[in-house]
Each structure stands twice: as C-alpha cells, then as structure tokens.
Motif scaffolding. Structure first.
Motif, mmCIF file in Angstrom:
data_model
loop_
_atom_site.group_PDB
_atom_site.id
_atom_site.type_symbol
_atom_site.label_atom_id
_atom_site.label_comp_id
_atom_site.label_asym_id
_atom_site.label_seq_id
_atom_site.Cartn_x
_atom_site.Cartn_y
_atom_site.Cartn_z
ATOM 1 N N ALA A 88 49.968 54.867 20.854
ATOM 2 C CA ALA A 88 51.137 55.384 20.627
ATOM 3 C C ALA A 88 51.056 55.802 18.990
ATOM 4 C CB ALA A 88 52.543 54.832 20.883
ATOM 5 N N LYS A 89 50.648 54.983 18.392
ATOM 6 C CA LYS A 89 50.686 55.089 16.937
ATOM 7 C C LYS A 89 49.591 56.044 16.484
ATOM 8 C CE LYS A 89 47.790 51.309 15.853
ATOM 9 N NZ LYS A 89 47.666 49.669 15.146
ATOM 10 N N ARG A 90 48.471 56.443 17.197
ATOM 11 C CA ARG A 90 47.524 57.396 16.922
ATOM 12 C C ARG A 90 47.349 58.810 17.791
ATOM 13 N NH1 ARG A 90 44.267 52.532 17.111
ATOM 14 N NH2 ARG A 90 43.151 53.280 19.099
ATOM 15 N N ARG A 91 48.515 58.973 18.452
ATOM 16 C CA ARG A 91 48.553 59.950 19.350
ATOM 17 C C ARG A 91 48.865 61.264 18.696
ATOM 18 N NH1 ARG A 91 52.164 57.747 24.587
ATOM 19 N NH2 ARG A 91 50.561 56.822 25.586
ATOM 20 N N GLY A 92 49.319 60.976 17.489
ATOM 21 C CA GLY A 92 49.815 62.339 16.648
ATOM 22 C C GLY A 92 48.253 63.105 16.270
ATOM 23 N N CYS B 171 44.508 63.703 28.961
ATOM 24 C CA CYS B 171 43.954 62.550 29.412
ATOM 25 C C CYS B 171 43.644 61.535 28.097
ATOM 26 C CB CYS B 171 42.844 62.599 29.977
ATOM 27 S SG CYS B 171 42.926 63.376 31.889
ATOM 28 N N LEU B 172 43.198 62.132 27.039
ATOM 29 C CA LEU B 172 42.952 61.253 25.857
ATOM 30 C C LEU B 172 44.420 60.889 25.273
ATOM 31 C CD1 LEU B 172 40.867 60.331 23.761
ATOM 32 C CD2 LEU B 172 41.178 62.423 22.292
ATOM 33 N N TRP B 173 45.408 61.728 25.277
ATOM 34 C CA TRP B 173 46.691 61.457 24.678
ATOM 35 C C TRP B 173 47.255 60.070 25.621
ATOM 36 C CZ3 TRP B 173 51.740 61.443 26.347
ATOM 37 C CH2 TRP B 173 52.628 61.461 25.417
ATOM 38 N N VAL B 174 47.087 60.275 26.710
ATOM 39 C CA VAL B 174 47.594 59.303 27.664
ATOM 40 C C VAL B 174 47.196 57.842 27.370
ATOM 41 C CG1 VAL B 174 48.025 58.660 30.156
ATOM 42 C CG2 VAL B 174 48.315 60.998 29.572
#
Length: 282
Positions: free
Chosen positions: A85-89, A78-81
C-alpha cells in the motif's frame, strides 16, 4: 596514492545499462508490462479475427487501440494490486492515463456498436478471475495465466464480428469460432510447456501434462477438420506442436542448464506464426 573507485553507470544501479534501468523504472511504475510474451498474446487474437473476416474496418482499428490501452490498464492494475500500500501511489499516474486512454476509444465503440456489450458476458468474468488470483498472490498459477489468456482471446471473435457485421456474437462464423478457439488453446498450452522447461523441468508431471494437453488439442482440431471447420494443415500443425511439447522439455532435462528463456521465446514465436498461418487457410 588513493585508489579511485569507478563510478556506477549513469542512470541506474552499478552494472546496469541506463536503457535497462529506464525500462525497469517504467515497469515498476506501471507504464509497461514486464511480461514480454503477453504482448503477442494481446495483439495476435484480434489480428487473427480481423484477418479471418477478410475485410477492412475502421471499427477494428479503433478496437485495436482500445484493446492495447486496456491491456496496459490491466497490467498496471495487477501491479497495483500486488504492490504494498505504501508504494501504490507511484502507479496511480499510469492507471489514470491508461484508464482515460481506454475509455475514449472504448466509449466511441460502444456508442456506435452497442452490441459489443454482449461480449462482456465472457470477458468480464475471465478478467475478474485473473485479477482476483493476482490479488491472492497466485499470479503465476495455471488458473491465473489461463484466465488472462482466455480473456484476451475473446478479442479474436470480437474483431471478426466488428469487421463482418455489427459486433454481435451471432455474426461470428463457425470457422472463425473454431480458429480463435484453437489459437487460444495453443496459448494456454504454452503455460505448462514453458514451466516444464524451466521451473518444473525436474518434475516430469509438467512435461506429461503439457504433452497430454497438446494431444487432446490435436484430437479436438482433428474433429473440427472432420466437420470441415478448419483445414487439414491446422491438424498437421498441432501434431508438430504435440511432438515439440514432448521433445523440448526432454531436451531441457538432458542439459546441465535449462534452455534459455530467449531461445524458448524465439522458438514459440516461430510456432505461433506457423499456427496463425494454417488457421487462415481455407
């Protein structure tokens, strides 16, 4: 003389304790859920189902491990969603770790008890609905909260079926179904109730809705008691829960400041323990 400016506390932003800073870092990287009340909602349903069975089972212990890791995996997903996008890594290590930690006990359970796959018919749609609403930016909506709570509540009858038989849904007794459904209903009701005391305390519709919901659950529990599925103590507990659903928001509105989340959380812990105990009574 030049005045020296005090340095910020080591390990975090100025004014933030190092332990609190580390906790927030873990939460931002997906290693720990920031929804503290969700931990009880994760743990108590399978514990209730296990307790209702009255039996010891290594399979249930394995289920608890798998479910705890799956809960963390879901929180990280849920946090990833909802993260840009630039901080999902920074969340990927937590996703990979919890994915593996879920798969190992999960696969072991499914290999030994393949009947557990039937529970996916209920769990997968609910979890997918909750995740979809998070993706839409509606994670605080009643629908998202209810879907995630109900998905977790499925673990109650799952634990009962594992402890009692082979993990199949047909192994769940009427009493266990009713008890787990009542417990799930209680947790769903906490969503509008808490909203009526904090964010929606100036909107009487939240309080009225929460009270009406609890009254309906009380009536349903009374019907279950009439058919000798639950004890009368459970009905009395719901009567008290309904009274608190009206009184606590009224108290919060009457104050200059709303009731603190800490006080609300501690109060709900007491009500949870009370209802949990009544559901175990014959």
């Amino acid at each position: 003389m030049t005045r020296q400016v005090p340095a910020a506390p080591r390990g975090g932003s100025r004014g933030i304790r190092p332990s609190a800073h580390r906790m927030r870092t873990l939460q931002r990287h997906g290693w720990m859920s920031d929804q503290h009340g969700a931990w009880a909602m994760m743990a108590l349903p399978p514990l209730l189902g296990w307790a209702l069975s009255g039996r010891l089972s290594w399979f249930v212990l394995l289920l608890l491990v798998a479910w705890a890791m799956a809960f963390q995996l879901f929180s990280a997903t849920c946090l990833w969603v909802k993260t840009p996008a630039k901080r999902r890594g920074r969340i990927l290590p937590a996703l990979a770790t919890y994915g593996v930690a879920t798969a190992i006990p999960g696969v072991a359970l499914l290999v030994s008890r393949p009947q557990l796959l039937w529970w996916g018919c209920a769990f997968v749609p609910l979890a997918s609905c909750a995740l979809f609403l998070v993706w839409q930016g509606r994670e605080r909506s009643l629908a998202a909260r209810a879907a995630s709570i109900l998905a977790g509540s499925v673990m109650g009858p799952v634990a009962f079926s594992l402890a009692s038989a082979d993990g199949s849904p047909v192994a769940v007794s009427a009493h266990a179904w009713a008890a787990c459904a009542i417990f799930a209903s209680y947790y769903v009701g906490t969503v509008p109730l808490v909203r009526s005391m904090i964010r929606g305390r100036r909107d009487p519709r939240w309080s009225l809705g929460a009270t009406a919901y609890h009254a309906a659950c009380t009536a349903a529990t009374a019907i279950a008691w009439w058919f000798a599925v639950v004890s009368p103590w459970c009905v009395l507990a719901w009567v008290a829960l309904t009274a608190r659903a009206w009184a606590m928001p009224a108290l919060s509105r009457a104050r200059k400041r709303p009731l603190s989340p800490r006080l609300i959380g501690l109060t709900e812990m007491a009500w949870t323990c009370l209802l949990f105990a009544t559901l175990l009574l014959p």
